[in-house]
Design a protein around this motif. Structure first.
Motif, PDB file in Angstrom:
ATOM      1  N   LEU A  17      48.418  42.679  30.678  1.00  0.00           N
ATOM      2  CA  LEU A  17      47.680  41.889  31.839  1.00  0.00           C
ATOM      3  C   LEU A  17      46.952  43.076  32.640  1.00  0.00           C
ATOM      4  CD1 LEU A  17      49.580  38.831  32.540  1.00  0.00           C
ATOM      5  CD2 LEU A  17      47.469  38.860  31.104  1.00  0.00           C
ATOM      6  N   ILE A  18      45.604  43.089  32.989  1.00  0.00           N
ATOM      7  CA  ILE A  18      44.943  44.004  33.924  1.00  0.00           C
ATOM      8  C   ILE A  18      45.540  44.002  35.226  1.00  0.00           C
ATOM      9  CG2 ILE A  18      43.011  42.593  34.287  1.00  0.00           C
ATOM     10  CD1 ILE A  18      42.447  45.993  33.658  1.00  0.00           C
ATOM     11  N   THR A  19      45.958  42.630  35.670  1.00  0.00           N
ATOM     12  CA  THR A  19      46.632  42.690  37.150  1.00  0.00           C
ATOM     13  C   THR A  19      47.867  43.038  37.100  1.00  0.00           C
ATOM     14  OG1 THR A  19      47.232  40.288  36.314  1.00  0.00           O
ATOM     15  CG2 THR A  19      45.256  40.517  38.036  1.00  0.00           C
ATOM     16  N   LEU A  20      48.549  43.548  36.052  1.00  0.00           N
ATOM     17  CA  LEU A  20      49.798  44.178  36.199  1.00  0.00           C
ATOM     18  C   LEU A  20      49.686  45.690  35.655  1.00  0.00           C
ATOM     19  CD1 LEU A  20      52.295  41.810  34.005  1.00  0.00           C
ATOM     20  CD2 LEU A  20      52.137  42.352  36.533  1.00  0.00           C
ATOM     21  N   VAL A  21      48.951  46.020  34.629  1.00  0.00           N
ATOM     22  CA  VAL A  21      48.671  47.323  34.508  1.00  0.00           C
ATOM     23  C   VAL A  21      47.793  48.382  35.289  1.00  0.00           C
ATOM     24  CG1 VAL A  21      49.234  46.980  32.073  1.00  0.00           C
ATOM     25  CG2 VAL A  21      46.854  46.889  32.568  1.00  0.00           C
ATOM     26  N   ASP A  22      46.955  47.654  35.892  1.00  0.00           N
ATOM     27  CA  ASP A  22      45.977  48.293  36.762  1.00  0.00           C
ATOM     28  C   ASP A  22      45.591  47.387  37.756  1.00  0.00           C
ATOM     29  OD1 ASP A  22      44.132  49.917  37.607  1.00  0.00           O
ATOM     30  OD2 ASP A  22      42.723  50.040  35.895  1.00  0.00           O
ATOM     31  N   PRO A  23      46.470  47.098  38.745  1.00  0.00           N
ATOM     32  CA  PRO A  23      46.221  46.192  39.775  1.00  0.00           C
ATOM     33  C   PRO A  23      45.227  46.372  40.886  1.00  0.00           C
ATOM     34  CG  PRO A  23      48.412  46.874  40.131  1.00  0.00           C
ATOM     35  CD  PRO A  23      47.753  47.766  38.688  1.00  0.00           C
ATOM     36  N   SER A  24      44.802  47.868  41.061  1.00  0.00           N
ATOM     37  CA  SER A  24      43.862  48.163  41.872  1.00  0.00           C
ATOM     38  C   SER A  24      42.537  48.415  41.164  1.00  0.00           C
ATOM     39  CB  SER A  24      44.185  49.795  42.586  1.00  0.00           C
ATOM     40  OG  SER A  24      44.246  50.563  41.592  1.00  0.00           O
ATOM     41  N   SER A  25      42.347  48.001  39.870  1.00  0.00           N
ATOM     42  CA  SER A  25      40.781  47.762  39.261  1.00  0.00           C
ATOM     43  C   SER A  25      40.105  46.999  39.724  1.00  0.00           C
ATOM     44  CB  SER A  25      41.181  47.584  37.813  1.00  0.00           C
ATOM     45  OG  SER A  25      41.558  46.360  37.656  1.00  0.00           O
ATOM     46  N   PRO A  26      38.726  47.148  39.715  1.00  0.00           N
ATOM     47  CA  PRO A  26      37.839  46.014  40.201  1.00  0.00           C
ATOM     48  C   PRO A  26      37.906  44.518  39.379  1.00  0.00           C
ATOM     49  CG  PRO A  26      36.484  47.977  39.460  1.00  0.00           C
ATOM     50  CD  PRO A  26      38.054  48.222  39.228  1.00  0.00           C
ATOM     51  N   SER A  28      40.893  43.475  38.514  1.00  0.00           N
ATOM     52  CA  SER A  28      41.959  42.899  39.182  1.00  0.00           C
ATOM     53  C   SER A  28      41.634  42.256  40.472  1.00  0.00           C
ATOM     54  CB  SER A  28      43.018  43.790  39.332  1.00  0.00           C
ATOM     55  OG  SER A  28      43.577  44.167  38.234  1.00  0.00           O
ATOM     56  N   GLU A  29      40.986  42.784  41.107  1.00  0.00           N
ATOM     57  CA  GLU A  29      40.333  42.368  42.648  1.00  0.00           C
ATOM     58  C   GLU A  29      39.755  41.237  42.319  1.00  0.00           C
ATOM     59  OE1 GLU A  29      40.908  43.859  45.394  1.00  0.00           O
ATOM     60  OE2 GLU A  29      39.564  42.318  46.331  1.00  0.00           O
ATOM     61  N   GLN A  30      38.822  41.068  41.305  1.00  0.00           N
ATOM     62  CA  GLN A  30      38.012  39.553  41.007  1.00  0.00           C
ATOM     63  C   GLN A  30      38.983  38.534  40.914  1.00  0.00           C
ATOM     64  OE1 GLN A  30      34.915  39.129  41.360  1.00  0.00           O
ATOM     65  NE2 GLN A  30      34.930  41.175  41.857  1.00  0.00           N
ATOM     66  N   TYR A  31      40.271  38.916  40.154  1.00  0.00           N
ATOM     67  CA  TYR A  31      41.101  37.738  40.216  1.00  0.00           C
ATOM     68  C   TYR A  31      42.030  37.426  41.374  1.00  0.00           C
ATOM     69  CZ  TYR A  31      41.074  37.813  35.107  1.00  0.00           C
ATOM     70  OH  TYR A  31      40.889  37.870  33.796  1.00  0.00           O
ATOM     71  N   ARG A  32      42.093  38.336  42.347  1.00  0.00           N
ATOM     72  CA  ARG A  32      42.424  38.144  43.472  1.00  0.00           C
ATOM     73  C   ARG A  32      41.204  37.537  44.486  1.00  0.00           C
ATOM     74  NH1 ARG A  32      44.921  43.489  42.947  1.00  0.00           N
ATOM     75  NH2 ARG A  32      43.008  44.396  43.827  1.00  0.00           N
ATOM     76  N   THR A  33      40.185  37.690  44.102  1.00  0.00           N
ATOM     77  CA  THR A  33      39.153  37.014  44.876  1.00  0.00           C
ATOM     78  C   THR A  33      39.403  35.466  44.327  1.00  0.00           C
ATOM     79  OG1 THR A  33      37.792  38.872  44.839  1.00  0.00           O
ATOM     80  CG2 THR A  33      36.551  36.710  45.100  1.00  0.00           C
ATOM     81  N   ILE A  34      39.461  35.086  43.120  1.00  0.00           N
ATOM     82  CA  ILE A  34      39.291  33.914  42.534  1.00  0.00           C
ATOM     83  C   ILE A  34      40.552  33.246  43.548  1.00  0.00           C
ATOM     84  CG2 ILE A  34      40.011  32.438  40.720  1.00  0.00           C
ATOM     85  CD1 ILE A  34      38.567  34.434  39.084  1.00  0.00           C
ATOM     86  N   ARG A  35      41.634  33.892  43.432  1.00  0.00           N
ATOM     87  CA  ARG A  35      42.860  33.368  44.180  1.00  0.00           C
ATOM     88  C   ARG A  35      42.600  33.049  45.537  1.00  0.00           C
ATOM     89  NH1 ARG A  35      47.200  37.755  45.512  1.00  0.00           N
ATOM     90  NH2 ARG A  35      45.559  38.261  47.153  1.00  0.00           N
ATOM     91  N   THR A  36      41.900  33.969  46.136  1.00  0.00           N
ATOM     92  CA  THR A  36      41.618  33.701  47.758  1.00  0.00           C
ATOM     93  C   THR A  36      40.628  32.394  47.881  1.00  0.00           C
ATOM     94  OG1 THR A  36      41.680  36.042  48.166  1.00  0.00           O
ATOM     95  CG2 THR A  36      40.473  34.925  49.817  1.00  0.00           C
ATOM     96  N   ASN A  37      39.615  32.385  46.989  1.00  0.00           N
ATOM     97  CA  ASN A  37      38.702  31.245  47.210  1.00  0.00           C
ATOM     98  C   ASN A  37      39.507  29.707  47.053  1.00  0.00           C
ATOM     99  OD1 ASN A  37      36.539  32.719  47.521  1.00  0.00           O
ATOM    100  ND2 ASN A  37      35.928  32.752  45.482  1.00  0.00           N
ATOM    101  N   ILE A  38      40.337  29.835  45.921  1.00  0.00           N
ATOM    102  CA  ILE A  38      41.204  28.720  45.700  1.00  0.00           C
ATOM    103  C   ILE A  38      42.168  28.379  46.754  1.00  0.00           C
ATOM    104  CG2 ILE A  38      43.177  27.654  44.395  1.00  0.00           C
ATOM    105  CD1 ILE A  38      42.003  29.506  41.973  1.00  0.00           C
ATOM    106  N   GLN A  39      42.425  29.517  47.581  1.00  0.00           N
ATOM    107  CA  GLN A  39      43.366  29.210  48.633  1.00  0.00           C
ATOM    108  C   GLN A  39      42.560  28.718  49.948  1.00  0.00           C
ATOM    109  OE1 GLN A  39      45.066  33.055  48.960  1.00  0.00           O
ATOM    110  NE2 GLN A  39      47.085  32.468  48.150  1.00  0.00           N
ATOM    111  N   PHE A  40      41.279  29.058  50.082  1.00  0.00           N
ATOM    112  CA  PHE A  40      40.531  28.621  51.215  1.00  0.00           C
ATOM    113  C   PHE A  40      39.992  27.196  50.817  1.00  0.00           C
ATOM    114  CE2 PHE A  40      39.428  32.811  52.776  1.00  0.00           C
ATOM    115  CZ  PHE A  40      39.676  32.638  53.815  1.00  0.00           C
TER     116      PHE A  40
END
Ligand SMILES: Nc1ncnc2c1ncn2[C@@H]1O[C@H](COP(=O)(O)OP(=O)(O)OP(=O)(O)O)[C@@H](O)[C@H]1O
Ligand SMILES: [Mg+2]
Length: 141
Positions: A17-26, A28-40
């Motif tokens: 999983l990209i979020t595990l093997v390369d958490p600082s990649s763009p 992974s950042e997009q997956y964190r953006t999805i998370r933030t949008n859901i949280q909002f």
């Protein structure tokens, strides 16, 4: 394919999983953006606790998206249970290198509870309910 060391013991689990093997990649950042949008989208009185990831056709990224989202939510400190409800093409047990001897199908067809059938992963806060064995489909169905 990266090897992630388990917290306890010496066993290693293969994950890609990209979020595990390369958490600082763009990506992974997009997956964190999805998370933030859901949280909002979640308000104090109406907290989103359950998400369904689905799509209209095969191979559209359901498994990849749900697994990576589960990882980024867990990494933010939220307790996550990733449920593999795809009885046709289950993949979550492979992604997290888990046993699929019991899972969602077991919970639905026996007295086994979700807690009993769920498995912890190597990622803090992330548990998985795998699909479980494929149910027998009656020949006349
Ligand atoms: N956002 C994305 N961009 C490009 N490729 C992706 C993306 N998400 C997934 N993929 C790739 O698309 C393919 C299908 O992804 P995945 O298995 O997650 O889809 P699925 O909807 O679960 O498929 P199935 O219907 O077979 O269960 C995989 O090779 C995956 O690596
Ligand atoms: Mg899939």
């Amino acid at each position: 394919m990266a090897k992630i060391k388990e917290h306890k013991g010496t066993q290693t689990h293969a994950v890609s999983l990209i979020t595990l093997v390369d958490p600082s990649s763009p990506i992974s950042e997009q997956y964190r953006t999805i998370r933030t949008n859901i949280q909002f989208a979640s308000s104090a009185d109406q907290q989103i606790k359950t998400l369904v990831i689905t799509s209209s056709g095969p191979g559209e990224g359901k498994s990849t998206t749900s697994a990576n989202l589960a990882v980024v939510f867990a990494k933010s400190g939220q307790r996550v249970l990733l449920v593999d409800a795809d009885m046709r093409k289950p993949t979550v047990y492979k992604t997290f290198n888990l046993n699929n001897a019991s899972g969602l199908s077991t919970v639905l067809s026996t007295t086994t509870s979700v807690l009993e059938a769920s498995q912890k992963t190597v990622i803090d806060n992330l548990s998985v309910l795998t699909s479980g064995p494929k149910p027998q489909i009656h020949p006349n169905f």
